[in-house]
Motif scaffolding. Structure first.
Motif, PDB file in Angstrom:
ATOM      1  N   PHE A   3      -3.202 -10.898   2.739  1.00 56.83           N
ATOM      2  CA  PHE A   3      -3.414  -9.454   2.642  1.00 56.83           C
ATOM      3  C   PHE A   3      -3.016  -9.009   1.237  1.00 56.83           C
ATOM      4  O   PHE A   3      -1.831  -8.839   0.947  1.00 56.83           O
ATOM      5  CB  PHE A   3      -2.604  -8.709   3.698  1.00 56.83           C
ATOM      6  CG  PHE A   3      -3.042  -8.990   5.105  1.00 56.83           C
ATOM      7  CD1 PHE A   3      -3.927  -8.144   5.749  1.00 56.83           C
ATOM      8  CD2 PHE A   3      -2.576 -10.109   5.781  1.00 56.83           C
ATOM      9  CE1 PHE A   3      -4.336  -8.395   7.047  1.00 56.83           C
ATOM     10  CE2 PHE A   3      -2.985 -10.370   7.072  1.00 56.83           C
ATOM     11  CZ  PHE A   3      -3.871  -9.525   7.701  1.00 56.83           C
ATOM     12  N   ASN A   4      -3.989  -8.882   0.377  1.00 60.54           N
ATOM     13  CA  ASN A   4      -3.745  -8.568  -1.026  1.00 60.54           C
ATOM     14  C   ASN A   4      -3.986  -7.078  -1.270  1.00 60.54           C
ATOM     15  O   ASN A   4      -5.130  -6.621  -1.292  1.00 60.54           O
ATOM     16  CB  ASN A   4      -4.668  -9.401  -1.913  1.00 60.54           C
ATOM     17  CG  ASN A   4      -4.346  -9.252  -3.388  1.00 60.54           C
ATOM     18  OD1 ASN A   4      -3.594  -8.364  -3.790  1.00 60.54           O
ATOM     19  ND2 ASN A   4      -4.917 -10.113  -4.204  1.00 60.54           N
ATOM     20  N   PRO A   5      -2.926  -6.291  -1.470  1.00 57.63           N
ATOM     21  CA  PRO A   5      -3.095  -4.836  -1.635  1.00 57.63           C
ATOM     22  C   PRO A   5      -3.871  -4.450  -2.883  1.00 57.63           C
ATOM     23  O   PRO A   5      -4.404  -3.346  -2.962  1.00 57.63           O
ATOM     24  CB  PRO A   5      -1.658  -4.316  -1.676  1.00 57.63           C
ATOM     25  CG  PRO A   5      -0.838  -5.484  -2.130  1.00 57.63           C
ATOM     26  CD  PRO A   5      -1.509  -6.694  -1.560  1.00 57.63           C
ATOM     27  N   THR A   6      -3.935  -5.340  -3.867  1.00 54.40           N
ATOM     28  CA  THR A   6      -4.680  -5.010  -5.082  1.00 54.40           C
ATOM     29  C   THR A   6      -6.182  -4.946  -4.826  1.00 54.40           C
ATOM     30  O   THR A   6      -6.930  -4.397  -5.635  1.00 54.40           O
ATOM     31  CB  THR A   6      -4.400  -6.039  -6.189  1.00 54.40           C
ATOM     32  OG1 THR A   6      -4.878  -7.331  -5.780  1.00 54.40           O
ATOM     33  CG2 THR A   6      -2.906  -6.128  -6.480  1.00 54.40           C
TER      34      THR A   6
ATOM     35  N   PRO B 112       8.112 -11.395  -8.998  1.00 48.70           N
ATOM     36  CA  PRO B 112       8.529 -10.276  -9.862  1.00 48.70           C
ATOM     37  C   PRO B 112       8.960  -9.071  -9.039  1.00 48.70           C
ATOM     38  O   PRO B 112       8.438  -8.827  -7.945  1.00 48.70           O
ATOM     39  CB  PRO B 112       7.259  -9.970 -10.664  1.00 48.70           C
ATOM     40  CG  PRO B 112       6.134 -10.474  -9.824  1.00 48.70           C
ATOM     41  CD  PRO B 112       6.674 -11.682  -9.107  1.00 48.70           C
ATOM     42  N   ILE B 113       9.905  -8.335  -9.538  1.00 46.51           N
ATOM     43  CA  ILE B 113      10.428  -7.147  -8.864  1.00 46.51           C
ATOM     44  C   ILE B 113       9.931  -5.910  -9.605  1.00 46.51           C
ATOM     45  O   ILE B 113      10.079  -5.798 -10.819  1.00 46.51           O
ATOM     46  CB  ILE B 113      11.967  -7.169  -8.821  1.00 46.51           C
ATOM     47  CG1 ILE B 113      12.451  -8.394  -8.036  1.00 46.51           C
ATOM     48  CG2 ILE B 113      12.501  -5.881  -8.205  1.00 46.51           C
ATOM     49  CD1 ILE B 113      13.955  -8.544  -8.036  1.00 46.51           C
ATOM     50  N   SER B 114       9.347  -4.981  -8.831  1.00 48.61           N
ATOM     51  CA  SER B 114       8.860  -3.741  -9.424  1.00 48.61           C
ATOM     52  C   SER B 114       9.711  -2.574  -8.941  1.00 48.61           C
ATOM     53  O   SER B 114       9.976  -2.429  -7.740  1.00 48.61           O
ATOM     54  CB  SER B 114       7.395  -3.491  -9.037  1.00 48.61           C
ATOM     55  OG  SER B 114       6.985  -2.196  -9.454  1.00 48.61           O
ATOM     56  N   GLU B 115      10.172  -1.763  -9.879  1.00 46.01           N
ATOM     57  CA  GLU B 115      10.971  -0.592  -9.517  1.00 46.01           C
ATOM     58  C   GLU B 115      10.118   0.499  -8.875  1.00 46.01           C
ATOM     59  O   GLU B 115      10.652   1.470  -8.343  1.00 46.01           O
ATOM     60  CB  GLU B 115      11.659  -0.051 -10.770  1.00 46.01           C
ATOM     61  CG  GLU B 115      10.701   0.425 -11.852  1.00 46.01           C
ATOM     62  CD  GLU B 115      11.414   0.911 -13.085  1.00 46.01           C
ATOM     63  OE1 GLU B 115      10.802   1.689 -13.844  1.00 46.01           O
ATOM     64  OE2 GLU B 115      12.585   0.532 -13.297  1.00 46.01           O
ATOM     65  N   PHE B 116       8.804   0.344  -8.942  1.00 37.26           N
ATOM     66  CA  PHE B 116       7.912   1.333  -8.335  1.00 37.26           C
ATOM     67  C   PHE B 116       7.494   0.943  -6.909  1.00 37.26           C
ATOM     68  O   PHE B 116       6.737   1.663  -6.267  1.00 37.26           O
ATOM     69  CB  PHE B 116       6.655   1.491  -9.200  1.00 37.26           C
ATOM     70  CG  PHE B 116       6.952   1.906 -10.608  1.00 37.26           C
ATOM     71  CD1 PHE B 116       7.361   3.204 -10.893  1.00 37.26           C
ATOM     72  CD2 PHE B 116       6.857   0.992 -11.648  1.00 37.26           C
ATOM     73  CE1 PHE B 116       7.640   3.586 -12.192  1.00 37.26           C
ATOM     74  CE2 PHE B 116       7.133   1.367 -12.949  1.00 37.26           C
ATOM     75  CZ  PHE B 116       7.532   2.672 -13.222  1.00 37.26           C
ATOM     76  N   ALA B 117       7.968  -0.198  -6.426  1.00 39.84           N
ATOM     77  CA  ALA B 117       7.593  -0.648  -5.090  1.00 39.84           C
ATOM     78  C   ALA B 117       8.158   0.296  -4.035  1.00 39.84           C
ATOM     79  O   ALA B 117       9.281   0.800  -4.162  1.00 39.84           O
ATOM     80  CB  ALA B 117       8.099  -2.064  -4.856  1.00 39.84           C
ATOM     81  N   ARG B 118       7.394   0.513  -3.000  1.00 45.80           N
ATOM     82  CA  ARG B 118       7.848   1.356  -1.896  1.00 45.80           C
ATOM     83  C   ARG B 118       7.077   0.999  -0.633  1.00 45.80           C
ATOM     84  O   ARG B 118       6.036   0.364  -0.683  1.00 45.80           O
ATOM     85  CB  ARG B 118       7.649   2.842  -2.203  1.00 45.80           C
ATOM     86  CG  ARG B 118       6.213   3.256  -2.427  1.00 45.80           C
ATOM     87  CD  ARG B 118       6.125   4.662  -2.988  1.00 45.80           C
ATOM     88  NE  ARG B 118       4.753   5.047  -3.262  1.00 45.80           N
ATOM     89  CZ  ARG B 118       4.009   5.776  -2.427  1.00 45.80           C
ATOM     90  NH1 ARG B 118       4.532   6.179  -1.277  1.00 45.80           N
ATOM     91  NH2 ARG B 118       2.780   6.108  -2.755  1.00 45.80           N
ATOM     92  N   ARG B 119       7.616   1.392   0.480  1.00 45.87           N
ATOM     93  CA  ARG B 119       6.983   1.133   1.765  1.00 45.87           C
ATOM     94  C   ARG B 119       6.149   2.349   2.170  1.00 45.87           C
ATOM     95  O   ARG B 119       6.602   3.487   2.090  1.00 45.87           O
ATOM     96  CB  ARG B 119       8.031   0.839   2.830  1.00 45.87           C
ATOM     97  CG  ARG B 119       7.458   0.597   4.224  1.00 45.87           C
ATOM     98  CD  ARG B 119       8.543   0.257   5.223  1.00 45.87           C
ATOM     99  NE  ARG B 119       9.192  -1.005   4.892  1.00 45.87           N
ATOM    100  CZ  ARG B 119      10.191  -1.519   5.608  1.00 45.87           C
ATOM    101  NH1 ARG B 119      10.666  -0.858   6.659  1.00 45.87           N
ATOM    102  NH2 ARG B 119      10.725  -2.677   5.266  1.00 45.87           N
TER     103      ARG B 119
END
Length: 204
Positions: A42-45, A10-17
């Motif tokens: 490595f699960n960021p959640t 899935p693609i999230s428009e809120f994703a950022r580096r």
């Protein structure tokens, strides 16, 4: 027919580096005697990171030893415990106890000495770490006795003057460090400074 295009992403428009300069990120666990190996996961959640004091600069080097991690930041060196914590007592002392947290808070060593941006100067032997703090003109040994400024023993002026020269002439310098166990010596190699001269061919 079933879906055969691979795993869905899935693609999230809120994703950022986000670059965490003073944080340590850790993976999921590896469980012995099982098929569970999460070292590459490595699960960021899961909020699998620990932020440390950015006032000490970025983390340039970490070194693990016996249930603890030594953090070398630009302007400070600290110890972090793994799955343990320091419990303070009423008399000002403390002892180490088990913790449900993966990483503890950092416990800075005395002395404002860091590895600057020269992680290549680090060398380790036994329970000792060696590095140079180019900003302060000091060669440091970190052991069970804490921070020791070993460059003060007969070479204080040399390293102070060499550091001043490098800081004034070179923006990004490499200072390589190594340890010779045969002669019990910490060896530093300063990058050679090469001067370039522009000669105007129209003048004589």
């Amino acid at each position: 027919p079933g879906y055969d295009k691979g795993r869905l992403h899935p693609i999230s428009e809120f994703a950022r580096r986000l670059r965490r300069q003073a944080s340590i990120t850790y993976s999921e666990s590896f469980t012995t005697n099982t098929t569970v190996n999460g070292l590459s996961s490595f699960n960021p959640t899961l909020i699998n990171f620990k932020n440390y004091n950015t006032a000490f600069g970025s983390i340039q080097k970490i070194n693990a030893r016996q249930g603890a991690i030594t953090i070398f930041q630009e302007n400070k060196s600290s110890r972090v415990l793994v799955e343990k914590s320091i419990i303070n007592t009423a008399d000002g002392g403390g002892f180490v106890g088990l913790s449900k947290d993966i990483l503890s808070e950092q416990d800075p060593y005395d002395g404002d000495y860091g590895i600057c941006t020269n992680p290549e100067s680090h060398a380790s032997y036994g329970f000792r770490d060696y590095f140079i703090d180019i900003k302060r003109g000091a060669v440091i040994r970190l052991s069970q006795n804490g921070i020791e400024k070993i460059s003060d023993v007969g070479m204080k002026d040399y390293f102070r003057d060499s550091s001043d020269s490098y800081m004034s002439l070179v923006k990004e310098m490499k200072i390589f460090g190594g340890y010779d166990p045969r002669y019990d010596e910490y060896i530093l190699s300063f990058q050679e400074i090469i001067f370039s001269y522009l000669i105007d061919q129209n003048t004589s």
